[in-house]
Design an enzyme around this catalytic site. Structure first.
Site, PDB file in Angstrom:
ATOM      1  N   ASP A  10       0.863  -1.185   0.000  1.00 27.82           N
ATOM      2  CA  ASP A  10       0.000   0.000   0.000  1.00 27.82           C
ATOM      3  C   ASP A  10       0.901   1.238   0.000  1.00 27.82           C
ATOM      4  O   ASP A  10       1.869   1.326   0.760  1.00 27.82           O
ATOM      5  CB  ASP A  10      -0.900  -0.008   1.246  1.00 27.82           C
ATOM      6  CG  ASP A  10      -2.047   0.976   1.123  1.00 27.82           C
ATOM      7  OD1 ASP A  10      -3.204   0.545   1.117  1.00 27.82           O
ATOM      8  OD2 ASP A  10      -1.773   2.200   1.034  1.00 27.82           O
ATOM      9  N   ILE A  11       0.574   2.178  -0.855  1.00 29.70           N
ATOM     10  CA  ILE A  11       1.424   3.367  -1.020  1.00 29.70           C
ATOM     11  C   ILE A  11       1.352   4.292   0.209  1.00 29.70           C
ATOM     12  O   ILE A  11       2.297   5.021   0.492  1.00 29.70           O
ATOM     13  CB  ILE A  11       1.018   4.113  -2.317  1.00 29.70           C
ATOM     14  CG1 ILE A  11       2.129   4.994  -2.838  1.00 29.70           C
ATOM     15  CG2 ILE A  11      -0.272   4.897  -2.150  1.00 29.70           C
ATOM     16  CD1 ILE A  11       1.896   5.475  -4.264  1.00 29.70           C
TER      17      ILE A  11
ATOM     18  N   HIS B 105      -9.875  -6.009  -2.993  1.00 28.48           N
ATOM     19  CA  HIS B 105      -8.552  -6.171  -2.391  1.00 28.48           C
ATOM     20  C   HIS B 105      -8.656  -6.472  -0.912  1.00 28.48           C
ATOM     21  O   HIS B 105      -9.576  -6.009  -0.235  1.00 28.48           O
ATOM     22  CB  HIS B 105      -7.666  -4.939  -2.622  1.00 28.48           C
ATOM     23  CG  HIS B 105      -8.292  -3.641  -2.220  1.00 28.48           C
ATOM     24  ND1 HIS B 105      -9.220  -2.997  -3.000  1.00 28.48           N
ATOM     25  CD2 HIS B 105      -8.116  -2.865  -1.116  1.00 28.48           C
ATOM     26  CE1 HIS B 105      -9.585  -1.862  -2.402  1.00 28.48           C
ATOM     27  NE2 HIS B 105      -8.938  -1.771  -1.255  1.00 28.48           N
TER      28      HIS B 105
ATOM     29  N   HIS C 153      -6.570  -6.071   2.634  1.00 30.99           N
ATOM     30  CA  HIS C 153      -5.460  -5.390   3.309  1.00 30.99           C
ATOM     31  C   HIS C 153      -4.836  -6.376   4.304  1.00 30.99           C
ATOM     32  O   HIS C 153      -5.560  -6.941   5.136  1.00 30.99           O
ATOM     33  CB  HIS C 153      -5.956  -4.193   4.127  1.00 30.99           C
ATOM     34  CG  HIS C 153      -6.550  -3.073   3.328  1.00 30.99           C
ATOM     35  ND1 HIS C 153      -5.855  -1.917   3.035  1.00 30.99           N
ATOM     36  CD2 HIS C 153      -7.782  -2.894   2.796  1.00 30.99           C
ATOM     37  CE1 HIS C 153      -6.631  -1.082   2.349  1.00 30.99           C
ATOM     38  NE2 HIS C 153      -7.812  -1.662   2.190  1.00 30.99           N
TER      39      HIS C 153
HETATM   40  P1  AMP Z   1      -9.904   1.023   0.163  1.00 32.68           P
HETATM   41  O1  AMP Z   1     -10.418   0.992  -1.270  1.00 32.68           O
HETATM   42  O2  AMP Z   1     -10.704   1.950   1.029  1.00 32.68           O
HETATM   43  O3  AMP Z   1      -9.792  -0.367   0.749  1.00 32.68           O
HETATM   44  O4  AMP Z   1      -8.427   1.625   0.141  1.00 32.68           O
HETATM   45  C1  AMP Z   1      -7.590   1.515  -0.972  1.00 32.68           C
HETATM   46  C2  AMP Z   1      -6.143   1.462  -0.532  1.00 32.68           C
HETATM   47  O5  AMP Z   1      -5.351   1.484  -1.709  1.00 32.68           O
HETATM   48  C3  AMP Z   1      -5.683   2.619   0.350  1.00 32.68           C
HETATM   49  O6  AMP Z   1      -5.118   2.097   1.549  1.00 32.68           O
HETATM   50  C4  AMP Z   1      -4.648   3.348  -0.513  1.00 32.68           C
HETATM   51  O7  AMP Z   1      -3.566   3.865   0.233  1.00 32.68           O
HETATM   52  C5  AMP Z   1      -4.206   2.268  -1.469  1.00 32.68           C
HETATM   53  N1  AMP Z   1      -3.740   2.762  -2.758  1.00 32.68           N
HETATM   54  C6  AMP Z   1      -4.374   3.655  -3.579  1.00 32.68           C
HETATM   55  N2  AMP Z   1      -3.646   3.851  -4.691  1.00 32.68           N
HETATM   56  C7  AMP Z   1      -2.550   3.079  -4.584  1.00 32.68           C
HETATM   57  C8  AMP Z   1      -1.413   2.843  -5.412  1.00 32.68           C
HETATM   58  N3  AMP Z   1      -1.258   3.464  -6.597  1.00 32.68           N
HETATM   59  N4  AMP Z   1      -0.462   1.979  -4.972  1.00 32.68           N
HETATM   60  C9  AMP Z   1      -0.605   1.354  -3.784  1.00 32.68           C
HETATM   61  N5  AMP Z   1      -1.654   1.523  -2.964  1.00 32.68           N
HETATM   62  C10 AMP Z   1      -2.610   2.377  -3.349  1.00 32.68           C
END
Ligand code: AMP
Length: 130
Positions: free
Chosen positions: A29-30, A93, A95
């Site tokens: 996660d970024i 996804h 986490h």
């Molecule tokens: P959620 O959809 O609420 O489960 O969260 C999406 C997750 O994706 C968040 O924790 C973001 O920090 C992460 N995220 C969004 N864009 C990117 C990216 N380009 N690379 C890695 N992680 C990402």
């Protein structure tokens, strides 16, 4: 339009990859809530995780389990917390978050903003345990 995660899978957007097979992909996660915070996704682009076919969902969890073992070795912790939110990115996804206490799972506190170099080092460490 392809989701940001499909673009990551296709190499159109960079990521810190942890693992990949023909159906699944894992990357850092970024903006982690904890160092080692990893996302595990199916390559098939489906928004809501429970809209995945049973077989894909089962495979996703098995793939995430393998990744979690490496994350736990690379980022010593009490256990790997598992959560599904999906409010930000419409591509299913899981986490995986190294946790010692409940607050380590919190998405309400300010997230981390590590440099690409820091993320690269964490990813390398996790990959070394796969
Ligand atoms: P959620 O959809 O609420 O489960 O969260 C999406 C997750 O994706 C968040 O924790 C973001 O920090 C992460 N995220 C969004 N864009 C990117 C990216 N380009 N690379 C890695 N992680 C990402």
């Amino acid at each position: 339009m392809a989701s940001i995660f499909t673009k990551i899978i296709n190499g159109e957007i960079p990521c810190h990859k942890i693992a990949e097979d023909d159906k699944y992909f894992a990357f850092l996660d970024i903006n982690p809530v904890k160092e080692g915070h990893t996302l595990v996704i199916p390559k098939e682009e489906v928004d809501y995780i429970y809209d995945l076919e049973d077989e894909t969902l089962a495979g996703l969890n098995i793939f995430a389990k393998k990744v979690s073992v490496a994350v736990k070795k690379a980022c010593p912790c009490n256990r790997i917390g598992i959560t599904v939110i999906g409010l930000e990115v419409p591509h299913a996804h899981i986490h995986l978050i190294p946790i010692d206490k409940l607050n380590d799972m919190s998405f309400e506190k300010p997230k981390m903003n590590p440099s690409s170099e820091e993320l690269a080092m964490v990813a390398e460490r996790i990959r070394s345990f796969l």
